[in-house]
Write an enzyme that holds these catalytic residues in place. Structure first.
Site, PDB file in Angstrom:
ATOM      1  N   HIS A 210      10.603 -28.219   7.512  1.00  0.00           N
ATOM      2  CA  HIS A 210      11.832 -28.402   8.089  1.00  0.00           C
ATOM      3  C   HIS A 210      12.873 -27.595   7.275  1.00  0.00           C
ATOM      4  CE1 HIS A 210      12.658 -31.870   5.728  1.00  0.00           C
ATOM      5  NE2 HIS A 210      13.721 -31.566   5.729  1.00  0.00           N
TER       6      HIS A 210
HETATM    7  C1  UD1 Z   1      19.294 -32.042   6.797  1.00  0.00           C
HETATM    8  C2  UD1 Z   1      19.659 -32.035   5.498  1.00  0.00           C
HETATM    9  C3  UD1 Z   1      18.083 -31.708   4.818  1.00  0.00           C
HETATM   10  C4  UD1 Z   1      17.365 -32.919   5.021  1.00  0.00           C
HETATM   11  C5  UD1 Z   1      17.255 -32.982   6.306  1.00  0.00           C
HETATM   12  C6  UD1 Z   1      16.411 -34.292   6.777  1.00  0.00           C
HETATM   13  C7  UD1 Z   1      21.641 -30.690   4.796  1.00  0.00           C
HETATM   14  C8  UD1 Z   1      22.288 -29.622   4.424  1.00  0.00           C
HETATM   15  N1  UD1 Z   1      20.238 -30.840   4.966  1.00  0.00           N
HETATM   16  O1  UD1 Z   1      18.668 -31.027   7.350  1.00  0.00           O
HETATM   17  O2  UD1 Z   1      18.489 -31.818   3.310  1.00  0.00           O
HETATM   18  O3  UD1 Z   1      16.199 -32.644   4.456  1.00  0.00           O
HETATM   19  O4  UD1 Z   1      18.521 -33.330   7.140  1.00  0.00           O
HETATM   20  O5  UD1 Z   1      15.703 -34.510   7.945  1.00  0.00           O
HETATM   21  O6  UD1 Z   1      22.326 -31.991   4.768  1.00  0.00           O
HETATM   22  N2  UD1 Z   1      19.421 -31.232  15.074  1.00  0.00           N
HETATM   23  C9  UD1 Z   1      19.056 -31.921  16.411  1.00  0.00           C
HETATM   24  N3  UD1 Z   1      19.106 -33.270  16.189  1.00  0.00           N
HETATM   25  C10 UD1 Z   1      19.744 -33.864  15.228  1.00  0.00           C
HETATM   26  C11 UD1 Z   1      20.005 -33.250  14.089  1.00  0.00           C
HETATM   27  C12 UD1 Z   1      19.879 -31.773  14.114  1.00  0.00           C
HETATM   28  O7  UD1 Z   1      18.602 -31.391  17.474  1.00  0.00           O
HETATM   29  O8  UD1 Z   1      19.732 -35.001  15.335  1.00  0.00           O
HETATM   30  C13 UD1 Z   1      19.120 -29.939  14.928  1.00  0.00           C
HETATM   31  C14 UD1 Z   1      20.459 -29.088  15.431  1.00  0.00           C
HETATM   32  O9  UD1 Z   1      19.897 -27.846  16.055  1.00  0.00           O
HETATM   33  C15 UD1 Z   1      20.842 -28.673  14.020  1.00  0.00           C
HETATM   34  C16 UD1 Z   1      19.529 -28.588  13.052  1.00  0.00           C
HETATM   35  O10 UD1 Z   1      18.746 -29.381  13.769  1.00  0.00           O
HETATM   36  O11 UD1 Z   1      21.748 -27.391  13.880  1.00  0.00           O
HETATM   37  C17 UD1 Z   1      19.843 -28.779  11.669  1.00  0.00           C
HETATM   38  O12 UD1 Z   1      20.586 -29.904  11.551  1.00  0.00           O
HETATM   39  P1  UD1 Z   1      21.252 -30.349  10.023  1.00  0.00           P
HETATM   40  O13 UD1 Z   1      21.809 -31.566   9.982  1.00  0.00           O
HETATM   41  O14 UD1 Z   1      22.203 -29.185   9.989  1.00  0.00           O
HETATM   42  O15 UD1 Z   1      20.317 -30.215   9.045  1.00  0.00           O
HETATM   43  P2  UD1 Z   1      18.670 -30.500   8.802  1.00  0.00           P
HETATM   44  O16 UD1 Z   1      18.134 -29.272   8.894  1.00  0.00           O
HETATM   45  O17 UD1 Z   1      18.296 -31.817   9.569  1.00  0.00           O
HETATM   46  N1  UDP Z   2       9.568 -39.273   8.539  1.00  0.00           N
HETATM   47  C1  UDP Z   2       9.342 -40.163   9.686  1.00  0.00           C
HETATM   48  N2  UDP Z   2       8.850 -39.420  10.461  1.00  0.00           N
HETATM   49  C2  UDP Z   2       8.460 -38.035  10.649  1.00  0.00           C
HETATM   50  C3  UDP Z   2       8.608 -37.477   9.490  1.00  0.00           C
HETATM   51  C4  UDP Z   2       9.362 -37.896   8.520  1.00  0.00           C
HETATM   52  O1  UDP Z   2       9.626 -41.265   9.628  1.00  0.00           O
HETATM   53  O2  UDP Z   2       8.102 -37.458  11.785  1.00  0.00           O
HETATM   54  C5  UDP Z   2      10.144 -39.856   7.383  1.00  0.00           C
HETATM   55  C6  UDP Z   2       9.415 -39.842   6.051  1.00  0.00           C
HETATM   56  O3  UDP Z   2       8.304 -41.071   5.983  1.00  0.00           O
HETATM   57  C7  UDP Z   2      10.021 -39.897   4.920  1.00  0.00           C
HETATM   58  C8  UDP Z   2      11.340 -39.106   5.427  1.00  0.00           C
HETATM   59  O4  UDP Z   2      11.169 -39.162   7.067  1.00  0.00           O
HETATM   60  O5  UDP Z   2      10.506 -41.246   4.466  1.00  0.00           O
HETATM   61  C9  UDP Z   2      11.586 -37.873   4.941  1.00  0.00           C
HETATM   62  O6  UDP Z   2      12.987 -37.405   5.557  1.00  0.00           O
HETATM   63  P1  UDP Z   2      12.944 -35.635   5.947  1.00  0.00           P
HETATM   64  O7  UDP Z   2      11.667 -35.123   5.608  1.00  0.00           O
HETATM   65  O8  UDP Z   2      13.792 -35.637   7.203  1.00  0.00           O
HETATM   66  O9  UDP Z   2      14.029 -35.258   4.834  1.00  0.00           O
HETATM   67  P2  UDP Z   2      13.941 -34.854   2.926  1.00  0.00           P
HETATM   68  O10 UDP Z   2      12.978 -35.895   2.440  1.00  0.00           O
HETATM   69  O11 UDP Z   2      13.354 -33.677   2.875  1.00  0.00           O
HETATM   70  O12 UDP Z   2      15.143 -34.856   2.806  1.00  0.00           O
END
Ligand code: UD1
Ligand code: UDP
Length: 374
Positions: A210
């Site tokens: 992601h």
């Molecule tokens: C964010 C964090 C990343 C983390 C991830 C965990 C930052 C810069 N990045 O990335 O480090 O690994 O969260 O999962 O803070 N969207 C939805 N539903 C939601 C949230 C997001 O559909 O509830 C979609 C939207 O289109 C959005 C895109 O996902 O534009 C990205 O969301 P964003 O919160 O900007 O960053 P993540 O990729 O989730």
């Molecule tokens: N996770 C979850 N369901 C999923 C994918 C991830 O519960 O389908 C949990 C996973 O167990 C871990 C956390 O989400 O604890 C990791 O988050 P993510 O990969 O979104 O973010 P990152 O750690 O890269 O910031």
């Protein structure tokens, strides 16, 4: 604003922050501390947000700032203003942020402008790659913080090398060990996810991808999928890929042909995901938290990135940082399958949350107040 009316102001906004701050919230409740959860609304889809509050038995947040998705600066700026408003009403003794998201950055900036201390959980991680938004966020949070909770001795050493005074740093272990310890057996007993997907332990691969640097780049995303698909084809085993909404959008926008053998499924709940991680033959990921969890659970991990801020997972033999070239992914998976297992968990004993609260004086402060009134 004068600090101290509430013990803890806990700022969170994304899936990993909810999971990794849940042990701190649980520990605060056990100690009878007063705390306020301020949810920025960075994650809002039920599969990334509500499902975790329910499954981890957390009360709904006192504040949901509903900031949602936007460009980095617009999202972070809106969060800073709204977090400040909430903090002015709550006057916590310390503001707790976790990790490296935009929510953590915003919480750090807002807190550092007010009369409160800042506590940064999961401090001292570095990928040394400033092109990643997470790297800038974690550096700012660390350098703004008064209490830095480093998960390992190595992350504490990194902070000292950057000139952060020793008295601000405490090695606690990572709160993900607290969370995994609490939920692993429950996942084994309760989750029916393996039956739902028709897979048996050891007979499937698990994939998550992601991160912006992978999924926002069509070419990288395609190579990553091709490499994982080749491993699956060779082993004649399926890949389960719970798709984060960011990746789902990119798959659609790029009109990607996801290779056969990679099964796209919805993001999973924590218990179902733990079950999948435990049972998978191998985990492919670009997630930070999943590199840690695979290491704790004893499942080999292939990291689909060019670097990691979790080098401890590599040193103990649990993780290989491979990048996204298909040939390298295939070779990495082959090496991981042959390598010995049974490595040490480098992330502590599952008491990180208790150490964090000991350090900020929750519990001890209340005890001494009781003594004064006795
Ligand atoms: C964010 C964090 C990343 C983390 C991830 C965990 C930052 C810069 N990045 O990335 O480090 O690994 O969260 O999962 O803070 N969207 C939805 N539903 C939601 C949230 C997001 O559909 O509830 C979609 C939207 O289109 C959005 C895109 O996902 O534009 C990205 O969301 P964003 O919160 O900007 O960053 P993540 O990729 O989730
Ligand atoms: N996770 C979850 N369901 C999923 C994918 C991830 O519960 O389908 C949990 C996973 O167990 C871990 C956390 O989400 O604890 C990791 O988050 P993510 O990969 O979104 O973010 P990152 O750690 O890269 O910031």
């Amino acid at each position: 604003m004068s600090a101290g009316e509430t013990d803890l102001g806990i700022v969170l906004g994304t899936r990993p922050e909810i999971i990794k701050l849940a042990p701190v919230i649980n520990a605060a409740e056990r100690r009878g501390a007063e705390y306020t959860v301020i949810h920025t609304g960075q994650h809002y889809s039920r599969t990334l947000d509500g499902v975790f509050f329910e499954q981890l038995e957390l009360s709904p947040p006192a504040y949901n700032l509903d900031v949602g998705s936007d460009t980095h600066a617009a999202q972070t700026g809106a969060m800073v203003a709204e977090i400040e408003r909430a903090l002015l009403g709550e006057t916590p003794e310390t503001v707790v942020v976790h990790g490296d998201t935009n929510s953590a950055l915003a919480g750090s900036v807002a807190a550092s402008k007010l009369d409160t201390t800042l506590s940064h959980v999961e401090a001292g991680l570095r990928s040394f790659d400033r092109t990643m938004p997470e790297e800038v966020n974690r550096v700012v949070a660390d350098h703004a913080a008064d209490h830095l909770f480093a998960p390992t001795a190595d992350s504490a050493a990194t902070l000292r090398e950057e000139g952060i005074p020793d008295e601000r740093i405490t090695v606690t272990g990572n709160t993900i060990v607290d969370a995994v310890t609490r939920h692993r057996d429950l996942a084994e007993r309760k989750s029916t996810v393996l039956a739902e997907f028709g897979v048996a332990p050891g007979d499937f691969f698990l994939l998550t991808a992601h991160r912006a640097e992978n999924v926002d780049d069509r070419d990288r995303f395609e190579r990553l999928l091709a490499g994982v698909a080749e491993c699956a084809a060779t082993a004649e085993q399926p890949v389960i890929y719970p798709v984060h909404p960011r990746a789902a959008e990119r798959i659609e926008a790029f009109d990607l042909d996801v290779p056969a053998g990679i099964r796209l499924v919805e993001p999973q709940s924590f218990l179902d995901f733990l079950r999948l991680e435990t049972a998978a033959r191998l985990v492919f990921t670009d997630s930070g938290g999943i590199q840690e969890e695979a290491c704790i659970l004893g499942t080999p991990c292939i990291t689909l990135r060019d670097n990691t801020e979790r080098p401890e997972t590599v040193s103990v033999g649990a993780n290989r940082v491979i990048g996204v070239e298909p040939d390298a992914i295939v070779a990495g998976a082959r090496a991981a399958a042959r390598a010995p297992r049974g490595w040490e968990n480098p992330f502590g004993d599952g008491r990180a949350a208790e150490r964090i609260l000991d350090t900020v004086g929750i519990g001890t402060r209340r005890a001494s107040a009781e003594e004064v009134t006795r």
